[in-house]
Design an enzyme around this catalytic site. Structure first.
Site, PDB file in Angstrom:
ATOM      1  N   LYS A  75       0.836  -1.210   0.000  1.00  0.00           N
ATOM      2  CA  LYS A  75       0.000   0.000   0.000  1.00  0.00           C
ATOM      3  C   LYS A  75       0.862   1.248   0.000  1.00  0.00           C
ATOM      4  O   LYS A  75       2.051   1.217   0.299  1.00  0.00           O
ATOM      5  CB  LYS A  75      -0.926   0.019   1.225  1.00  0.00           C
ATOM      6  CG  LYS A  75      -2.111  -0.920   1.106  1.00  0.00           C
ATOM      7  CD  LYS A  75      -2.896  -0.789  -0.192  1.00  0.00           C
ATOM      8  CE  LYS A  75      -3.825   0.404  -0.227  1.00  0.00           C
ATOM      9  NZ  LYS A  75      -4.597   0.468  -1.513  1.00  0.00           N
ATOM     10  N   GLU A 118      -0.365   0.495  -9.955  1.00  0.00           N
ATOM     11  CA  GLU A 118      -1.649   0.659 -10.648  1.00  0.00           C
ATOM     12  C   GLU A 118      -1.551   1.341 -12.005  1.00  0.00           C
ATOM     13  O   GLU A 118      -2.525   1.342 -12.754  1.00  0.00           O
ATOM     14  CB  GLU A 118      -2.661   1.400  -9.749  1.00  0.00           C
ATOM     15  CG  GLU A 118      -2.419   2.892  -9.543  1.00  0.00           C
ATOM     16  CD  GLU A 118      -1.439   3.197  -8.403  1.00  0.00           C
ATOM     17  OE1 GLU A 118      -0.816   2.261  -7.882  1.00  0.00           O
ATOM     18  OE2 GLU A 118      -1.314   4.379  -8.052  1.00  0.00           O
ATOM     19  N   ASP A 269     -10.203   4.074  -3.985  1.00  0.00           N
ATOM     20  CA  ASP A 269      -8.754   4.351  -3.961  1.00  0.00           C
ATOM     21  C   ASP A 269      -8.358   5.410  -4.981  1.00  0.00           C
ATOM     22  O   ASP A 269      -7.250   5.940  -4.925  1.00  0.00           O
ATOM     23  CB  ASP A 269      -7.936   3.058  -4.146  1.00  0.00           C
ATOM     24  CG  ASP A 269      -8.337   2.270  -5.360  1.00  0.00           C
ATOM     25  OD1 ASP A 269      -9.303   2.662  -6.044  1.00  0.00           O
ATOM     26  OD2 ASP A 269      -7.691   1.248  -5.651  1.00  0.00           O
TER      27      ASP A 269
HETATM   28  N1  NAD Z   1     -10.918  -0.568  -2.999  1.00  0.00           N
HETATM   29  C1  NAD Z   1     -10.037  -1.511  -3.261  1.00  0.00           C
HETATM   30  O1  NAD Z   1      -9.548  -2.200  -2.369  1.00  0.00           O
HETATM   31  C2  NAD Z   1      -9.610  -1.778  -4.683  1.00  0.00           C
HETATM   32  C3  NAD Z   1      -8.906  -2.946  -5.013  1.00  0.00           C
HETATM   33  C4  NAD Z   1      -8.584  -3.168  -6.359  1.00  0.00           C
HETATM   34  C5  NAD Z   1      -8.940  -2.227  -7.323  1.00  0.00           C
HETATM   35  N2  NAD Z   1      -9.597  -1.094  -6.931  1.00  0.00           N
HETATM   36  C6  NAD Z   1     -10.005  -0.058  -7.869  1.00  0.00           C
HETATM   37  O2  NAD Z   1     -11.090  -0.504  -8.652  1.00  0.00           O
HETATM   38  C7  NAD Z   1     -11.189   0.355  -9.784  1.00  0.00           C
HETATM   39  C8  NAD Z   1     -11.435  -0.494 -11.024  1.00  0.00           C
HETATM   40  O3  NAD Z   1     -10.280  -1.242 -11.356  1.00  0.00           O
HETATM   41  P1  NAD Z   1     -10.293  -2.205 -12.650  1.00  0.00           P
HETATM   42  O4  NAD Z   1      -9.004  -2.950 -12.620  1.00  0.00           O
HETATM   43  O5  NAD Z   1     -11.562  -2.943 -12.715  1.00  0.00           O
HETATM   44  O6  NAD Z   1     -10.221  -1.131 -13.823  1.00  0.00           O
HETATM   45  P2  NAD Z   1     -10.558  -1.394 -15.353  1.00  0.00           P
HETATM   46  O7  NAD Z   1      -9.808  -0.367 -16.123  1.00  0.00           O
HETATM   47  O8  NAD Z   1     -10.398  -2.824 -15.708  1.00  0.00           O
HETATM   48  O9  NAD Z   1     -12.134  -1.054 -15.416  1.00  0.00           O
HETATM   49  C9  NAD Z   1     -12.645   0.218 -15.296  1.00  0.00           C
HETATM   50  C10 NAD Z   1     -13.847   0.328 -16.191  1.00  0.00           C
HETATM   51  O10 NAD Z   1     -14.483   1.593 -15.937  1.00  0.00           O
HETATM   52  C11 NAD Z   1     -15.048   1.967 -17.169  1.00  0.00           C
HETATM   53  N3  NAD Z   1     -15.497   3.337 -17.186  1.00  0.00           N
HETATM   54  C12 NAD Z   1     -14.797   4.486 -17.412  1.00  0.00           C
HETATM   55  N4  NAD Z   1     -15.616   5.542 -17.371  1.00  0.00           N
HETATM   56  C13 NAD Z   1     -16.872   5.068 -17.106  1.00  0.00           C
HETATM   57  C14 NAD Z   1     -18.151   5.654 -16.957  1.00  0.00           C
HETATM   58  N5  NAD Z   1     -18.340   6.980 -17.052  1.00  0.00           N
HETATM   59  N6  NAD Z   1     -19.215   4.848 -16.690  1.00  0.00           N
HETATM   60  C15 NAD Z   1     -19.055   3.510 -16.572  1.00  0.00           C
HETATM   61  N7  NAD Z   1     -17.867   2.893 -16.720  1.00  0.00           N
HETATM   62  C16 NAD Z   1     -16.796   3.665 -16.993  1.00  0.00           C
HETATM   63  C17 NAD Z   1     -13.947   1.658 -18.175  1.00  0.00           C
HETATM   64  O11 NAD Z   1     -14.448   1.649 -19.509  1.00  0.00           O
HETATM   65  C18 NAD Z   1     -13.479   0.295 -17.682  1.00  0.00           C
HETATM   66  O12 NAD Z   1     -14.163  -0.761 -18.335  1.00  0.00           O
HETATM   67  C19 NAD Z   1      -9.861   1.135  -9.802  1.00  0.00           C
HETATM   68  O13 NAD Z   1     -10.058   2.435  -9.271  1.00  0.00           O
HETATM   69  C20 NAD Z   1      -8.976   0.337  -8.892  1.00  0.00           C
HETATM   70  O14 NAD Z   1      -7.921   1.119  -8.330  1.00  0.00           O
HETATM   71  C21 NAD Z   1      -9.925  -0.860  -5.635  1.00  0.00           C
END
Ligand code: NAD
Length: 371
Positions: A75, A118, A269
């Site tokens: 982290k 990331e 995040d």
């Molecule tokens: N909270 C946690 O513990 C944790 C853990 C892992 C990942 N995450 C977070 O989860 C989030 C997603 O990660 P991911 O790997 O799935 O990303 P990803 O890039 O695979 O998916 C994101 C999706 O969001 C879509 N998107 C963009 N703008 C949009 C909109 N206006 N409406 C709808 N969809 C839209 C994109 O087209 C994409 O398909 C990131 O912010 C990542 O950092 C958080």
């Protein structure tokens, strides 16, 4: 090269960056690996397992940070760790700087090199975010289901329903890695699932994968508002790489939801993707806050709760680059792995990732220029 593996100190963060198999590879490559005593215990890895593969155990974080050329962690560094920053130190970890102005400033002032898991990018894919998004998407449904129960403050809905009673309604915003993982688990539980994205190619792929089990919807304000209104569980996983998450779920939309419904904002995040969760990250010890009668879950390190799974999944993805950085140094590693270049967010007092520079008001400097 000297690699330091400190114990994670974020609330309920039980992951560790390096698993024994990777420590062994680094040691066999000729490097010294310092592991803080107890760093792996919460992931089920004992100190003696590290010692058996050649790691040197140190008693304090101060010693690990002080001796290392490269800090390999999970982290983002917390405030109590900023004092260890020094010029030239390489920090290879999740950073999420767009949501961390103070950390960004501390990294710039100290001239460390910050390589963020990331934003390492292969084509459109984020290979070092992927394993944790796989975990977080799955957990989002599990945690959402937990907080839909009455004793946990929810409306008392069982997502799979029972014969003769409606199943739960799950709405997933963002159809990337986390969104797809969430949809998969929600479908597996027998819920009604709708998934929204602006990427039509992705929605097409999902409709081929899930068929009638998932309804795909183009993401715009109108469709989000209508879907969220009737949802029992909303899971937001939207991402614009490196940038602050757009606030897609507004306060007005939450007002329309039924009391006791749950919103899991996985995108917390990156600053949060709903108006109520904006910069309001919660922790595993207090995961929920309530607004308009709706439970908001915005834990920023969801995979930390299933550390034994997550540490191995994460290290499987990150280890090839730590080996390369250790063997060749950062500059040569960037030449050998061009996908690492966007991973460098700060270097030598400059912000080297465009979205972070724009979001936090810094001048952007290309990595090649800064290093
Ligand atoms: N909270 C946690 O513990 C944790 C853990 C892992 C990942 N995450 C977070 O989860 C989030 C997603 O990660 P991911 O790997 O799935 O990303 P990803 O890039 O695979 O998916 C994101 C999706 O969001 C879509 N998107 C963009 N703008 C949009 C909109 N206006 N409406 C709808 N969809 C839209 C994109 O087209 C994409 O398909 C990131 O912010 C990542 O950092 C958080």
């Amino acid at each position: 090269m000297i690699i330091g593996v400190p114990k994670e100190i974020k609330n309920n963060e039980s992951r560790v960056s390096a698993i024994p198999g990777v420590v062994q590879e680094l040691v066999l490559d000729g490097h010294t690996v310092y592991v803080e005593r107890g760093a792996g215990v919460a992931s089920g890895i004992s100190d003696s397992e590290y010692e058996a593969v050649g790691a040197v155990l140190l008693d304090s974080a101060e010693e690990v940070w002080g001796k290392a050329d490269v800090i390999y962690k999970v982290k983002e560094p917390l405030k109590s760790e900023y004092k260890y920053f020094r010029e030239g130190l390489v920090i290879y970890t999740y950073l999420h700087l767009a949501a961390e102005p103070e950390l960004t400033k501390a990294m710039i002032d100290s001239k460390v090199v910050g390589i963020a898991f990331e934003t390492v990018q292969v084509g459109r894919g984020l290979p070092l975010l992927r394993p944790m998004s796989e975990v977080a998407g799955r957990m989002a449904v599990q945690e959402g289901a937990r907080f839909l129960t009455k004793p946990n403050g929810g409306k008392g809905i069982l997502l799979p329903g029972v014969p003769g009673v409606n199943v739960g309604n799950v709405v997933v915003v963002g159809a990337g890695v986390a969104g797809t993982a969430a949809a998969k688990i929600a479908v597996g539980m027998g819920a009604k699932v709708t998934i929204l994205d602006v990427n039509l190619d992705r929605l097409t792929e999902l409709s081929h994968i899930f068929g009638r089990d998932v309804e795909t919807l183009y993401s715009n304000k109108f469709n989000i508002a209508n879907s969220v209104k009737n949802a029992d569980l909303v899971i937001s996983t939207v991402l614009i790489p490196g940038a602050k998450a757009p606030k897609l779920i507004t306060k007005d939309m939450v007002k329309e939801m039924e009391e006791g419904s749950v919103i899991v904002d996985v995108a917390i995040d990156q600053g949060g993707s709903t108006e109520y969760t904006e910069n309001r990250a919660t922790t595993h010890s207090e995961p929920i806050f309530v607004e308009e009668g709706v439970l908001h879950y915005s834990v920023a390190n969801i995979p930390g709760a299933v550390a034994s799974t997550s540490s191995y999944a994460l290290c499987n993805a990150t280890s090839r680059y730590i080996r390369s950085i250790a063997k060749f140094g950062v500059k040569e590693a960037l030449v050998r792995h061009p996908e690492l270049v966007p991973g460098v967010n700060v270097a030598n007092g400059k912000v080297t990732y465009k979205a972070v520079a724009e979001d936090l008001g810094y001048e952007y400097v290309a990595v090649e220029e800064a290093l």
